[in-house]
Design an enzyme around this catalytic site. Sequence first.
Site, PDB file in Angstrom:
ATOM      1  N   GLU A   1       0.933  -1.112  -0.022  1.00 59.28           N
ATOM      2  CA  GLU A   1      -0.095  -0.108   0.015  1.00 59.28           C
ATOM      3  C   GLU A   1       0.864   1.218  -0.013  1.00 59.28           C
ATOM      4  O   GLU A   1       1.822   1.416   0.870  1.00 59.28           O
ATOM      5  CB  GLU A   1      -0.859   0.023   1.220  1.00 59.28           C
ATOM      6  CG  GLU A   1      -1.964   1.200   1.439  1.00 59.28           C
ATOM      7  CD  GLU A   1      -2.541   1.851   0.508  1.00 59.28           C
ATOM      8  OE1 GLU A   1      -2.457   3.187  -0.145  1.00 59.28           O
ATOM      9  OE2 GLU A   1      -3.111   1.032  -0.366  1.00 59.28           O
TER      10      GLU A   1
ATOM     11  N   HIS B   1     -46.050  -1.636  10.092  1.00 63.67           N
ATOM     12  CA  HIS B   1     -46.510  -0.258  10.093  1.00 63.67           C
ATOM     13  C   HIS B   1     -46.083   0.245  11.353  1.00 63.67           C
ATOM     14  O   HIS B   1     -46.352  -0.157  12.309  1.00 63.67           O
ATOM     15  CB  HIS B   1     -48.128  -0.151   9.783  1.00 63.67           C
ATOM     16  CG  HIS B   1     -48.665   1.204   9.881  1.00 63.67           C
ATOM     17  ND1 HIS B   1     -48.496   2.026   8.968  1.00 63.67           N
ATOM     18  CD2 HIS B   1     -49.273   1.750  10.892  1.00 63.67           C
ATOM     19  CE1 HIS B   1     -49.447   3.124   9.492  1.00 63.67           C
ATOM     20  NE2 HIS B   1     -49.667   3.276  10.392  1.00 63.67           N
TER      21      HIS B   1
ATOM     22  N   GLY C   1      -7.106   0.593   3.812  1.00 61.81           N
ATOM     23  CA  GLY C   1      -8.529   0.949   3.929  1.00 61.81           C
ATOM     24  C   GLY C   1      -8.892   1.579   2.961  1.00 61.81           C
ATOM     25  O   GLY C   1     -10.054   1.839   2.258  1.00 61.81           O
ATOM     26  N   GLY C   2      -8.165   2.106   1.655  1.00 57.38           N
ATOM     27  CA  GLY C   2      -8.605   2.778   0.593  1.00 57.38           C
ATOM     28  C   GLY C   2      -9.257   4.030   0.622  1.00 57.38           C
ATOM     29  O   GLY C   2      -9.507   4.960   1.715  1.00 57.38           O
ATOM     30  N   THR C   3     -10.173   4.410  -0.393  1.00 54.41           N
ATOM     31  CA  THR C   3     -10.762   5.687  -0.437  1.00 54.41           C
ATOM     32  C   THR C   3     -11.897   5.571   0.533  1.00 54.41           C
ATOM     33  O   THR C   3     -12.107   6.803   1.405  1.00 54.41           O
ATOM     34  CB  THR C   3     -11.616   5.941  -1.809  1.00 54.41           C
ATOM     35  OG1 THR C   3     -10.250   5.934  -2.761  1.00 54.41           O
ATOM     36  CG2 THR C   3     -12.158   6.978  -2.063  1.00 54.41           C
ATOM     37  N   CYS C   4     -12.554   4.484   0.727  1.00 51.90           N
ATOM     38  CA  CYS C   4     -13.594   4.435   1.744  1.00 51.90           C
ATOM     39  C   CYS C   4     -13.307   4.963   2.891  1.00 51.90           C
ATOM     40  O   CYS C   4     -13.996   5.640   3.703  1.00 51.90           O
ATOM     41  CB  CYS C   4     -14.246   3.177   1.546  1.00 51.90           C
ATOM     42  SG  CYS C   4     -15.536   2.949   2.875  1.00 51.90           S
TER      43      CYS C   4
END
Length: 453
Positions: A33, A436, A38-41
């Site tokens: 990495e 409901h 974790g990347g973009t998220c």
Amino acid sequence: MKSFDAIVIGGGQAGPFLAARMVEKGMKVALIERKFLGGTCVNAGCMPTKTLVASARAAYVARNSAVYGVNIPGEIAIDMKVVRARAETVTMNARNGLIGWFAGMDGMTVIYGHARFEDPKTVSVNGETLTAPRIFLNVGARPVIPDLPGINDIDYLTSTSIIHLDTLPRHLAVIGGSYIGLEFAQMYRRFGAEVSVIEHGPKLASREDEDISDAIADVLRSEGIDIHTGVSDIAFARSSDGITVATDSARIDASHVLIATGRKPNTDDLGLDAAGVISDKHGYITVDDRLATNVDGIWALGDCNGHGAFTHTSYNDFEIAAANLLDGADRKLSSRILAYALYIDPPLGRVGMTEKQARASGRKIMISTRPMSRVGRANERGETKGFMKVIADAETKKILGAAILGIEGDEVIHGIIDAMNAGTTYPALQWSVPIHPTVSELIPTVLGDLKPV
């Protein structure tokens, strides 16, 4: 040269989880990495931005509390330093969780650095050479910066840098009227900034049907956001107190400019040519139905393959690859039914075909719509903007797509997503007995109103 059973390049939402599965199977895996796990998220997308959206909604509810009989004396003040710190905490908790998880795995080697192919089985990183029979690319994407007059003369923001702002813009000009830009536009309007959205196309969120795009615009305009569509010329210049944004129809005195005109894959500096991996003219890596590239032993997962720019599609790429490579399954990319959300408030939940796509397919279709003003839960909550829309095949009775723009639309849409993935016909859903009062209880009603068009 160091040898591994597999090399994963990129620490986003697909590769690391695949690496963990391979380690569980007793494999020796290198995860490379260049910046943050974790990347973009985790670092610049879902987690920090939705944390900011939550803060913006809290401000909006507080300002409108008198409608509900709750009187808050004094002006609602926004502390942007606290807002930013809260988002950063969410990001760091997630990132550190991944760091700790991988540190405890025997067989996992995490390397921080930039990887490049030397040949189809070899990559270099930090002056070292690594080799493996299987290499997985999960390198993600980054914001596109268009070549517009004066853009290099100003200090502009992107979706990555804006999340670090700890001051409130006087006037935020958002260049691009699609999903990322619209979320930031409403967010900063609710924080208290003046906001203008400038879009080249004739509609906001141009992927959607026109009725959905128009309703999105109505929501944003109702909160005081200035929207400019059909803009053909944009130029920037520094001014005495900020940035002048000049278009063919308006002149905007902005303090900050957010460039939100799309994203491009991080594939231009991987040395794909050295490996012989083919990509298209936009840089997306070409993959087959099982996410394999044209080179044996190399796969591409997540944003960089052009088959979905979302955390959930990236994670599903992991699921497909893991099932096929480790579990003896035969899962296919083409089996995925695309779903996503736009996190303005109220949110848009979307799945499957739009009306335009369904008509273009040549099918005989049925359509039903219902305004949120006719949904009991929406009235009780005092949030009646938007509407529900479902498209079905008149012959097979299968649901082709749906859009729910309204309160809890991002959650309600999952009833339709599940039905579509299960292949359930819409008449079968009409006999369900929902709870409901909820928004989801209107799904059988909307399906019962489907009519040929």
